[in-house]
Structure formats: structure tokens, C-alpha cells
Design a protein around this motif. Structure first.
Motif, PDB file in Angstrom:
ATOM      1  N   ARG B 176       0.832  -1.205   0.000  1.00 27.35           N
ATOM      2  CA  ARG B 176       0.000   0.000   0.000  1.00 27.35           C
ATOM      3  C   ARG B 176       0.864   1.252   0.000  1.00 27.35           C
ATOM      4  O   ARG B 176       0.655   2.165  -0.775  1.00 27.35           O
ATOM      5  CB  ARG B 176      -0.832   0.030   1.285  1.00 27.35           C
ATOM      6  N   ASP B 177       1.870   1.247   0.879  1.00 30.48           N
ATOM      7  CA  ASP B 177       2.755   2.408   0.950  1.00 30.48           C
ATOM      8  C   ASP B 177       3.455   2.629  -0.386  1.00 30.48           C
ATOM      9  O   ASP B 177       3.645   3.761  -0.825  1.00 30.48           O
ATOM     10  CB  ASP B 177       3.784   2.222   2.069  1.00 30.48           C
ATOM     11  N   GLU B 178       3.839   1.517  -1.032  1.00 28.84           N
ATOM     12  CA  GLU B 178       4.505   1.648  -2.330  1.00 28.84           C
ATOM     13  C   GLU B 178       3.582   2.300  -3.348  1.00 28.84           C
ATOM     14  O   GLU B 178       3.980   3.214  -4.068  1.00 28.84           O
ATOM     15  CB  GLU B 178       4.923   0.265  -2.862  1.00 28.84           C
ATOM     16  N   VAL B 179       2.340   1.832  -3.395  1.00 25.78           N
ATOM     17  CA  VAL B 179       1.409   2.384  -4.376  1.00 25.78           C
ATOM     18  C   VAL B 179       1.154   3.861  -4.095  1.00 25.78           C
ATOM     19  O   VAL B 179       1.135   4.697  -4.998  1.00 25.78           O
ATOM     20  CB  VAL B 179       0.093   1.584  -4.388  1.00 25.78           C
ATOM     21  N   LEU B 180       0.999   4.203  -2.805  1.00 27.39           N
ATOM     22  CA  LEU B 180       0.771   5.614  -2.459  1.00 27.39           C
ATOM     23  C   LEU B 180       1.978   6.463  -2.851  1.00 27.39           C
ATOM     24  O   LEU B 180       1.821   7.584  -3.354  1.00 27.39           O
ATOM     25  CB  LEU B 180       0.483   5.756  -0.960  1.00 27.39           C
ATOM     26  N   ALA B 181       3.166   5.899  -2.655  1.00 27.25           N
ATOM     27  CA  ALA B 181       4.378   6.637  -3.037  1.00 27.25           C
ATOM     28  C   ALA B 181       4.383   6.889  -4.542  1.00 27.25           C
ATOM     29  O   ALA B 181       4.741   7.985  -5.011  1.00 27.25           O
ATOM     30  CB  ALA B 181       5.626   5.860  -2.627  1.00 27.25           C
ATOM     31  N   ILE B 182       3.952   5.897  -5.300  1.00 24.97           N
ATOM     32  CA  ILE B 182       3.924   6.056  -6.760  1.00 24.97           C
ATOM     33  C   ILE B 182       2.886   7.086  -7.172  1.00 24.97           C
ATOM     34  O   ILE B 182       3.114   7.890  -8.071  1.00 24.97           O
ATOM     35  CB  ILE B 182       3.629   4.716  -7.451  1.00 24.97           C
ATOM     36  N   VAL B 183       1.749   7.083  -6.493  1.00 23.20           N
ATOM     37  CA  VAL B 183       0.717   8.070  -6.790  1.00 23.20           C
ATOM     38  C   VAL B 183       1.326   9.473  -6.659  1.00 23.20           C
ATOM     39  O   VAL B 183       1.151  10.337  -7.519  1.00 23.20           O
ATOM     40  CB  VAL B 183      -0.486   7.896  -5.842  1.00 23.20           C
ATOM     41  N   ARG B 184       2.088   9.662  -5.598  1.00 24.51           N
ATOM     42  CA  ARG B 184       2.753  10.963  -5.382  1.00 24.51           C
ATOM     43  C   ARG B 184       3.772  11.222  -6.495  1.00 24.51           C
ATOM     44  O   ARG B 184       3.848  12.316  -7.059  1.00 24.51           O
ATOM     45  CB  ARG B 184       3.442  10.922  -4.019  1.00 24.51           C
ATOM     46  N   ASP B 185       4.588  10.193  -6.832  1.00 25.37           N
ATOM     47  CA  ASP B 185       5.582  10.336  -7.912  1.00 25.37           C
ATOM     48  C   ASP B 185       4.913  10.809  -9.197  1.00 25.37           C
ATOM     49  O   ASP B 185       5.391  11.721  -9.880  1.00 25.37           O
ATOM     50  CB  ASP B 185       6.271   8.995  -8.213  1.00 25.37           C
ATOM     51  N   LEU B 186       3.791  10.167  -9.520  1.00 23.58           N
ATOM     52  CA  LEU B 186       3.108  10.481 -10.777  1.00 23.58           C
ATOM     53  C   LEU B 186       2.592  11.912 -10.765  1.00 23.58           C
ATOM     54  O   LEU B 186       2.712  12.635 -11.751  1.00 23.58           O
ATOM     55  CB  LEU B 186       1.950   9.505 -11.012  1.00 23.58           C
ATOM     56  N   ALA B 187       2.034  12.330  -9.616  1.00 24.72           N
ATOM     57  CA  ALA B 187       1.547  13.708  -9.524  1.00 24.72           C
ATOM     58  C   ALA B 187       2.713  14.688  -9.693  1.00 24.72           C
ATOM     59  O   ALA B 187       2.587  15.694 -10.389  1.00 24.72           O
ATOM     60  CB  ALA B 187       0.848  13.927  -8.188  1.00 24.72           C
ATOM     61  N   ASP B 188       3.846  14.332  -9.091  1.00 27.20           N
ATOM     62  CA  ASP B 188       5.006  15.214  -9.217  1.00 27.20           C
ATOM     63  C   ASP B 188       5.508  15.269 -10.656  1.00 27.20           C
ATOM     64  O   ASP B 188       6.146  16.236 -11.067  1.00 27.20           O
ATOM     65  CB  ASP B 188       6.132  14.742  -8.283  1.00 27.20           C
ATOM     66  N   GLN B 189       5.223  14.209 -11.436  1.00 32.82           N
ATOM     67  CA  GLN B 189       5.589  14.233 -12.857  1.00 32.82           C
ATOM     68  C   GLN B 189       4.557  15.009 -13.685  1.00 32.82           C
ATOM     69  O   GLN B 189       4.632  15.031 -14.910  1.00 32.82           O
ATOM     70  CB  GLN B 189       5.712  12.792 -13.399  1.00 32.82           C
ATOM     71  N   GLY B 190       3.548  15.592 -13.007  1.00 32.91           N
ATOM     72  CA  GLY B 190       2.594  16.436 -13.732  1.00 32.91           C
ATOM     73  C   GLY B 190       1.301  15.752 -14.122  1.00 32.91           C
ATOM     74  O   GLY B 190       0.493  16.309 -14.861  1.00 32.91           O
ATOM     75  N   ILE B 191       1.105  14.522 -13.638  1.00 34.44           N
ATOM     76  CA  ILE B 191      -0.116  13.799 -13.978  1.00 34.44           C
ATOM     77  C   ILE B 191      -1.199  14.120 -12.954  1.00 34.44           C
ATOM     78  O   ILE B 191      -0.925  14.200 -11.761  1.00 34.44           O
ATOM     79  CB  ILE B 191       0.177  12.286 -14.032  1.00 34.44           C
ATOM     80  N   GLY B 192      -2.417  14.330 -13.429  1.00 35.28           N
ATOM     81  CA  GLY B 192      -3.537  14.569 -12.527  1.00 35.28           C
ATOM     82  C   GLY B 192      -4.122  13.234 -12.098  1.00 35.28           C
ATOM     83  O   GLY B 192      -4.331  12.357 -12.933  1.00 35.28           O
ATOM     84  N   ILE B 193      -4.356  13.085 -10.787  1.00 38.03           N
ATOM     85  CA  ILE B 193      -4.821  11.788 -10.302  1.00 38.03           C
ATOM     86  C   ILE B 193      -6.104  11.934  -9.510  1.00 38.03           C
ATOM     87  O   ILE B 193      -6.249  12.844  -8.689  1.00 38.03           O
ATOM     88  CB  ILE B 193      -3.732  11.129  -9.442  1.00 38.03           C
ATOM     89  N   ILE B 194      -7.025  11.037  -9.775  1.00 36.74           N
ATOM     90  CA  ILE B 194      -8.273  11.016  -9.025  1.00 36.74           C
ATOM     91  C   ILE B 194      -8.394   9.627  -8.426  1.00 36.74           C
ATOM     92  O   ILE B 194      -8.302   8.628  -9.115  1.00 36.74           O
ATOM     93  CB  ILE B 194      -9.455  11.424  -9.941  1.00 36.74           C
ATOM     94  N   MET B 195      -8.497   9.594  -7.086  1.00 40.69           N
ATOM     95  CA  MET B 195      -8.357   8.322  -6.400  1.00 40.69           C
ATOM     96  C   MET B 195      -9.534   8.072  -5.454  1.00 40.69           C
ATOM     97  O   MET B 195      -9.771   8.836  -4.524  1.00 40.69           O
ATOM     98  CB  MET B 195      -7.049   8.362  -5.596  1.00 40.69           C
ATOM     99  N   VAL B 196     -10.250   7.001  -5.691  1.00 39.39           N
ATOM    100  CA  VAL B 196     -11.333   6.603  -4.797  1.00 39.39           C
ATOM    101  C   VAL B 196     -10.732   5.774  -3.681  1.00 39.39           C
ATOM    102  O   VAL B 196      -9.895   4.916  -3.921  1.00 39.39           O
ATOM    103  CB  VAL B 196     -12.378   5.747  -5.538  1.00 39.39           C
ATOM    104  N   SER B 197     -11.139   6.080  -2.434  1.00 38.80           N
ATOM    105  CA  SER B 197     -10.620   5.265  -1.344  1.00 38.80           C
ATOM    106  C   SER B 197     -11.594   5.283  -0.182  1.00 38.80           C
ATOM    107  O   SER B 197     -12.372   6.219  -0.019  1.00 38.80           O
ATOM    108  CB  SER B 197      -9.256   5.793  -0.887  1.00 38.80           C
ATOM    109  N   HIS B 198     -11.554   4.214   0.598  1.00 38.61           N
ATOM    110  CA  HIS B 198     -12.331   4.186   1.825  1.00 38.61           C
ATOM    111  C   HIS B 198     -11.445   4.480   3.019  1.00 38.61           C
ATOM    112  O   HIS B 198     -11.910   4.536   4.150  1.00 38.61           O
ATOM    113  CB  HIS B 198     -12.994   2.810   2.020  1.00 38.61           C
ATOM    114  N   ASP B 199     -10.139   4.623   2.759  1.00 43.48           N
ATOM    115  CA  ASP B 199      -9.187   4.764   3.855  1.00 43.48           C
ATOM    116  C   ASP B 199      -8.774   6.224   4.017  1.00 43.48           C
ATOM    117  O   ASP B 199      -8.015   6.773   3.208  1.00 43.48           O
ATOM    118  CB  ASP B 199      -7.970   3.887   3.576  1.00 43.48           C
TER     119      ASP B 199
END
Ligand SMILES: Nc1ncnc2c1ncn2[C@@H]1O[C@H](COP(=O)(O)OP(=O)(O)OP(=O)(O)O)[C@@H](O)[C@H]1O
Ligand SMILES: [Mg+2]
Lengths: 343, 241
Positions: B176-199
Motif C-alpha cells: 500500500r505504501d509503495e502504491v501511495l508513493a507512486i501516486v505521489r511520484d506520478l503527480a510530481d511528474q505532472g499527472i492529474g490523479i483522481i483516487m477513490v478510497s475508503h481509507d
């Protein structure tokens, strides 16, 4: 703090190492294609039979006998090319014997009954093969019927049509070009083997190194994902059956040349041997993983077994027992491997 | 650069799954979508990904209005959805999986494997997780690595907006931490992210903004820095703060 830093630097080293690999090993595509196919089983079985036969029946290695094996192997190999594509795409074609027969009858009828030129007759035979495949493919994809039900039924339909036209009659006396394809030799090598190996090389290049082959693996491995990624799953599924039909028709013409005859009731055991060769060659029975090279080995193994059974003085029927046993051994080996991987 | 959803509505028979939704996702930001079960989160994501057609409303991507006929059309507009499962072919290597459908080939269609492998490895290396060899068959990967591969695919396809529907729900804590880290990496690369979560914890960790759905309506949109856990929870539960 220290362990974290160590982790970071080792991750960086690993990144550099993974990217830094630039030799031919890193840039060469995997030799067998997008999926890893275990070839140890057919190679081992071939080696065991070769050693056994060297001890038990030394004339097994006589040139004449090797040629006989080659003739059998080349037909299985040829049909196996088509079957590998079909099974890798998550299908199965149980009608290949009937397609082979019906397209041979069509070819012979065009030539003998309608007096059409040879090349036109060959074209007629191949077209009938392709249409049979199209029939299978469309029924399977449009009506969403299971592959084995459709092709089991169409086996009866195609064979019935061949019998309706030809009855119990036999066509014989084919032009020299055709008998050369079936019986001729170039520098001692039988023509059917040359044709089969040529097609194996071409098919392997498409299957393993071309976009079409890669997508074919995906269509069988994960149709949902393939579809989401914009791949025409239906197109590929119909395509493999048409391809199989054309291949079966080519096999029909070669077999016609070899026997110098077409019989509407022929080519019955070829299905078992072909499916066995494909499965023994490491292609996954439920799709997604396949290898033309594996099928080449499997075809050779099946032809060798058939030959060895006869050479050792058993009744020819034992070849079925041996072929069935080889399939069972292979599937048992793979399913054990799979269960272990899942644990 | 942004995706703008306005007035989106969708009913399934008598069920109004979502109604009158406005939402903007800027390039380079992570927007969390929260809400109770059945609040309409997945429906909204499917509409944005082109997998479901809305009954009303418009989607604008980087200033152009779209009417997605299917998910291929959305992907061509730069929007990709990451599917939880059913995304990879287990027998094929990560390289093949990443480029499936958009292979790098010569002009005769033969794969340029060296180029694909290099690019795939670069993408995987660009994420701040322990790197793995992209020649590995996907079936041999861990759950986290599979998710990494699927994310790498969206990057390789040049997506500028990525939709994640509960990307961490089936993963171990470290994955989970790895995926969250990647989500941040991708945003920092300029990608817009929309993430559904219950957590909520995950959302707090990576999201710049949160949008909360309640019974198919937009209950509120907040900047992460300016809201509290209590406010978010009452938006989820009651639909107002
Ligand atoms: N294909 C469908 N057919 C009929 N009703 C549907 C369909 N998809 C969703 N719904 C309904 O629409 C509403 C919203 O569903 P949706 O899946 O978007 O909720 P969600 O917020 O993703 O919930 P969860 O947190 O449980 O994933 C629900 O009432 C659901 O039953
Ligand atoms: Mg949902």
C-alpha cells in the motif's frame, strides 16, 4: 537510520544495474516469445526414446526410417502451427481432420471433376479450408458457443459434406507437382519436412516477435484486459480459426500428394496427434502461453513414438496408448508445477 | 491543464446513482474521492473513464469537450483507469504487459523489444519503490509490483490523468505504501490523479484535495490542508459539515 540509507542505496544500485544492462542479452527478445514455455519435458522424452531405441532397435536410425518419421512429423508439425495459434488464443479446433479432408475433396473435385487448372484447384482447396475456419470462428464468437462444441459438430458437418460429394469413391492420379510436394525430396530431405519447417520458421517469427503474435497471447491470456486495451479479441479469435483452416487445407494437399489419393473417410487420427504435440510442446491448454518451437518438438516426439511402437513389434494400436500417456505425463508435470507456484 | 466535469448525472432505472456532479482535477494534483458504500464513486469514475455514458453533463479535458464512446476514446483523450484486477496477462513479462496494445515496433510490426524493455525499466525505476526486473513474468510479481506494472502501463501510454478506484484495497501494508508513493511520484511528474478510497489515512497521506459524495450528490470539496478529519467524516455520513 542506517538501515534505511542502506536500503535506498541498494535500490539505486539495483535501478542502475537493471537499466545498465545493454548487451545483446538485454535487447534480444526472449527467444521463445512473450511467454516462458517449458521445453525440458519434450526434449527429455525425445532423448530417452532416442537412447532407448539406439539400444533396442539400432535400425531405428536408418535413413529410411528417419525419413518415415519425418513424413509423419511434418504433417503433425504443420497442423500444429495452426493449433498452437488456436489454443494460445484460448480455443480448440476438433474439426481439423474434417477440414483437411473436405478441402482435399474440394481440391480433387475442382481438378478432376470440373477440369480446372491446377493452381485454380489449389486455390479452391485453400479457400474451402479458410471458409470452414470462418464458419467455426463466427459460430464461436457470434453465437458465443463453446469452441469444443462448435468444432466437434462441424467435424461431423464437414466430413459429412465430403462424404456426400465423394461417397466411398477415391480420387487418384494427381499431377507430378502435387506428388512432389508429398513424396519428393530435395538433397535427400522430404519435401513435406521442408514445407513444414519453412512454415514453422515464419510462424515462429510472427508468433514470438511480431505485434500480432504478442496480442494473440494476450487474447488467450486475459481477454478482458486485451479488450480494454483496444485489441479486437473477436477479430483474433475468428482469425486463428481461419488460419487453422488454411493450414489444414495445406496439410490436405501435401497428404494428397503423399498418398496420390483423396479418400473422404481419411485423416481421423491426426487430431489426437496434433493436439498432443501442441500440449506436450508446452502450450497451455487453456490459452495465453504457447510456442511454435515447442510444437515442433512435440510433433517430432509424437511421430517418433508412433514409429518406435511399430519398430519394437507392438501392434500399431499401441501408439494411441503411448500418445495418450505422453499427454497425461506432460499435463501432470505442468499441473504439479503450477500448484507449487500458487502455494 | 485540467479535467472539468460539470453537471454529470446517471441513473440506473429508478436509482439515481449520481446527480449534478461538478468536479475539477488539475494536472499534477491528487484528488481523493470519498463517500459511503453506494454513494456513486465508482459510477462517476466509470463515466470519466468512458466505460459508462452519463445521462447528462459534460466532460472537458484540457479545454476540449468530449463525449466518450468507450474507454479507448477516453484513453486517446489522455484519461486512463487503473483496474484493480484483470489487468495483466500473467504469462507475459512486465515489458509485454506495459506495451500491450501500443507496442513499439518497426514498420513491419515486429517488436522492438530492446526499446520497450529499456523504456519499461525506466518507468519502473522512476517510481520510488524497490525496483524489479521488467523481464519478469507478471504472474511472478507481488500484489504491489502488479499494481506498479499497471501504473507503469498508464504512464507508458502517455496518460495525463489517471483514475484509481480503491487502488490499495487488496494490498499488504507495505505494498500500500509503495502504491501511495507512486501516486505521489506520478503527480510530481505532472499527472492529474483522481483516487477513490475508503481509507481516510491514505487519502490524508497523498491527496491535495478531497471530494465527498453523499447519496449521489457532491457533499463538499475541501483542500486537505484546510479541513479536519471530523469535517470529512460528517460530510461522508450526513452529507453536510
Ligand atoms: N450497473 C448498475 N446497474 C444498476 N445499478 C447500479 C449499477 N452500478 C451502480 N449501481 C447503483 O448505483 C449506486 C452507486 O453505485 P457505485 O458503485 O457508484 O457506488 P460506490 O460509491 O462506488 O460504492 P462502493 O463504496 O460500495 O464501491 C448504487 O446504488 C448502486 O447500486
Ligand atoms: Mg465502488
Amino acid at each position: 537510520m542506517t538501515p534505511a540509507t542502506d536500503n535506498m542505496s541498494s535500490a539505486d544500485e539495483r535501478r542502475a544495474a537493471l537499466l545498465g544492462e545493454t548487451g545483446w542479452r538485454a535487447t534480444m527478445p526472449p527467444l521463445l516469445g512473450p511467454t516462458q514455455v517449458p521445453l525440458a519435458a519434450p526434449i527429455a522424452m525425445l532423448a530417452i526414446i532416442a537412447v532407448g531405441m539406439a539400444l533396442a532397435a539400432p535400425n531405428f536410425f536408418a535413413v529410411g526410417n528417419l525419413r518415415a518419421i519425418a513424413l509423419d512429423a511434418s504433417l503433425i508439425m504443420l497442423l500444429g502451427i495452426g493449433m498452437t495459434a488456436v489454443i494460445t488464443a484460448r480455443g480448440i479446433d476438433l474439426s481439423i481432420g474434417a477440414i483437411l479432408t473436405l478441402s482435399s475433396v474440394a481440391f480433387a473435385a475442382a481438378l478432376k471433376d470440373f477440369g480446372l487448372p491446377l493452381w485454380v484447384s489449389i486455390f479452391v482447396g485453400l479457400t474451402v479450408g479458410a471458409l470452414c475456419g470462418l464458419f467455426n470462428g463466427l459460430l464461436i464468437t457470434r453465437l458465443r458457443m463453446p469452441d469444443f462444441i462448435v468444432t466437434l459438430s462441424s467435424e461431423l458437418v464437414f466430413r459429412g459434406l465430403a462424404l456426400v460429394y465423394a461417397g466411398g469413391g477415391v480420387f487418384f492420379g494427381f499431377p507430378e507437382v502435387i506428388t512432389f510436394l508429398g513424396r519428393g525430396r530435395v538433397m535427400g530431405v522430404p519435401m513435406p519436412l521442408i514445407i513444414a519447417l519453412t512454415l514453422v520458421v515464419v510462424a515462429h517469427c510472427i508468433f514470438a516477435y511480431h505485434r500480432v503474435g504478442m496480442r494473440l497471447h494476450a487474447v488467450g491470456g486475459n481477454p478482458t484486459a486485451a479488450k480494454r486495451l483496444g485489441i479486437s479479441v473477436t477479430g483474433y479469435r475468428v482469425g486463428v480459426y481461419v488460419f487453422m483452416g488454411i493450414i489444414a487445407a495445406i496439410g490436405g494437399i501435401i497428404l494428397t500428394g503423399r498418398l496420390d489419393a483423396v479418400v473422404a473417410s481419411g485423416a481421423v487420427t491426426i487430431l489426437l496427434n496434433t493436439v498432443a504435440a501442441v500440449i506436450v510442446g508446452g502450450t497451455h491448454l487453456f490459452g495465453g502461453r504457447g510456442s511454435i518451437i515447442g510444437t515442433l518438438l512435440g510433433a517430432w516426439l509424437l511421430a517418433t513414438i508412433t514409429n518406435a511402437v511399430v519398430m519394437l513389434g507392438f501392434e500399431a494400436f499401441w501408439q494411441h496408448v503411448a500418445a495418450g500417456a505422453v499427454i497425461l505425463i506432460t499435463i501432470a508435470l505442468y499441473s504439479r508445477r503450477n500448484t507449487r507456484a500458487e502455494e | 491543464m485540467s479535467v472539468v466535469l460539470s453537471g454529470i448525472a446517471k441513473s440506473y432505472g429508478a436509482v439515481k446513482a449520481i446527480e449534478d456532479i461538478d468536479l475539477t482535477v488539475e494536472a499534477g494534483e491528487v484528488v481523493g474521492v470519498l463517500g459511503d458504500n453506494g454513494a456513486g464513486k465508482s459510477t462517476l469514475m466509470k463515466i470519466l473513464a468512458g466505460a459508462t455514458a452519463p445521462d447528462a453533463g459534460t466532460i472537458m479535458v484540457d479545454g476540449e469537450t468530449y463525449n466518450f464512446a468507450n474507454s479507448s476514446a477516453a484513453r486517446d483523450a489522455g484519461i486512463a483507469m487503473l483496474y484493480q484486477d484483470l489487468a495483466l496477462c500473467d504469462d507475459m513479462s512486465v515489458v509485454h504487459n506495459i506495451f500491450l496494445g501500443r507496442e513499439i515496433t518497426n514498420r513491419f510490426g515486429f517488436l522492438r523489444y530492446g526499446a520497450m524493455r529499456k523504456r519499461a525499466q525506466e518507468i519502473v525505476n522512476s517510481f520510488s519503490v524497490r525496483p524489479f526486473d521488467v523481464r519478469t513474468p507478471s504472474g511472478h510479481l507481488s500484489g504491489g509490483q502488479r499494481q506498479v506494472s499497471a501504473l507503469a502501463r498508464t504512464t507508458a501510454f502517455g496518460s495525463r490523468y489517471i483514475i484509481l478506484d480503491e487502488p490499495t484495497s487488496a494490498l499488504s501494508p507495505s505494498a500500500r505504501d509503495e502504491v501511495l508513493a507512486i501516486v505521489r511520484d506520478l503527480a510530481d511528474q505532472g499527472i492529474g490523479i483522481i483516487m477513490v478510497s475508503h481509507d481516510l489515512g491514505h487519502v490524508r497521506k497523498v491527496c491535495d484535495r478531497v471530494a465527498i459524495l453523499h447519496l449521489g450528490r457532491m457533499a463538499g470539496i475541501r483542500n486537505m490542508a484546510e479541513t479536519s478529519q471530523d469535517e470529512i467524516i460528517s460530510l461522508i455520513v450526513q452529507g453536510h459539515a
